[in-house]
Design a protein around this motif. Sequence first.
Motif, mmCIF file in Angstrom:
data_model
loop_
_atom_site.group_PDB
_atom_site.id
_atom_site.type_symbol
_atom_site.label_atom_id
_atom_site.label_comp_id
_atom_site.label_asym_id
_atom_site.label_seq_id
_atom_site.Cartn_x
_atom_site.Cartn_y
_atom_site.Cartn_z
ATOM 1 N N ARG A 92 1.019 -1.193 0.022
ATOM 2 C CA ARG A 92 0.011 -0.042 -0.047
ATOM 3 C C ARG A 92 0.887 0.940 -0.095
ATOM 4 N NH1 ARG A 92 -5.442 0.525 1.662
ATOM 5 N NH2 ARG A 92 -5.277 -1.569 2.649
ATOM 6 N N THR A 93 0.914 1.965 -0.883
ATOM 7 C CA THR A 93 1.709 3.318 -0.996
ATOM 8 C C THR A 93 0.748 4.361 -0.596
ATOM 9 O OG1 THR A 93 2.605 4.757 -2.496
ATOM 10 C CG2 THR A 93 0.863 3.712 -3.487
ATOM 11 N N LEU A 126 -3.091 3.891 -2.206
ATOM 12 C CA LEU A 126 -3.403 3.072 -3.130
ATOM 13 C C LEU A 126 -2.764 1.601 -3.322
ATOM 14 C CD1 LEU A 126 -4.601 3.230 -6.112
ATOM 15 C CD2 LEU A 126 -2.213 3.760 -6.839
ATOM 16 N N LEU A 127 -3.567 0.739 -3.464
ATOM 17 C CA LEU A 127 -2.921 -0.731 -3.472
ATOM 18 C C LEU A 127 -2.035 -0.914 -4.639
ATOM 19 C CD1 LEU A 127 -5.676 -3.028 -2.307
ATOM 20 C CD2 LEU A 127 -4.056 -2.092 -0.815
ATOM 21 N N VAL A 128 -0.859 -1.595 -4.271
ATOM 22 C CA VAL A 128 -0.052 -1.900 -5.407
ATOM 23 C C VAL A 128 0.270 -3.583 -5.390
ATOM 24 C CG1 VAL A 128 2.332 -1.444 -6.482
ATOM 25 C CG2 VAL A 128 1.299 0.303 -5.111
ATOM 26 N N TYR A 129 -0.320 -4.155 -6.522
ATOM 27 C CA TYR A 129 -0.304 -5.581 -6.592
ATOM 28 C C TYR A 129 1.188 -6.052 -7.046
ATOM 29 C CZ TYR A 129 -5.133 -5.216 -5.781
ATOM 30 O OH TYR A 129 -6.353 -4.757 -4.964
ATOM 31 N N HIS A 130 1.296 -7.390 -6.810
ATOM 32 C CA HIS A 130 2.528 -7.838 -7.609
ATOM 33 C C HIS A 130 2.718 -7.843 -8.905
ATOM 34 C CE1 HIS A 130 5.509 -10.968 -8.712
ATOM 35 N NE2 HIS A 130 4.631 -11.383 -9.392
ATOM 36 N N GLY A 155 2.368 -2.207 4.533
ATOM 37 C CA GLY A 155 1.855 -3.670 4.189
ATOM 38 C C GLY A 155 0.118 -3.685 3.996
ATOM 39 N N TYR A 156 -0.346 -4.799 3.382
ATOM 40 C CA TYR A 156 -1.565 -4.849 3.143
ATOM 41 C C TYR A 156 -2.210 -5.948 4.060
ATOM 42 C CZ TYR A 156 -6.185 -5.900 0.880
ATOM 43 O OH TYR A 156 -7.325 -6.095 0.561
#
Length: 107
Positions: A77-78, A89-93, A106-107
């Motif tokens: 999570r940025t 904002l979530l940052v996925y793999h 972390g998420y």
Amino acid sequence: MVKRIRRMVLAGVTAALVMSGLTAQVAAADPPCYSGEVCVYRNGYLLDKFPPVYSGQCRTFSRYYDRIWNRSGNIQRTWYNSGCTGGNLLVYHGDDKLIFSVSVGGY
């Protein structure tokens, strides 16, 4: 004949410009962002790379970053503010996002 020479010169100049641009990028490249890492950049330069930040943890930077690349297997999570506060904002793999942020959690 003149048109043919002109085209050949133009093709040579174009090829030289393309090659010089690619060469400059490679020469000025930062260390690679490896699988399992999270990398943050500022103005195209690597600011930091680190293992994923886990849930409940926060990593704050002294300067903002404008790009995050998540090569870890964990969702990150940025956060727009320090201390993992404010909008996020979530940052996925595999995501490579352009964003103006200061911390990663972390998420």
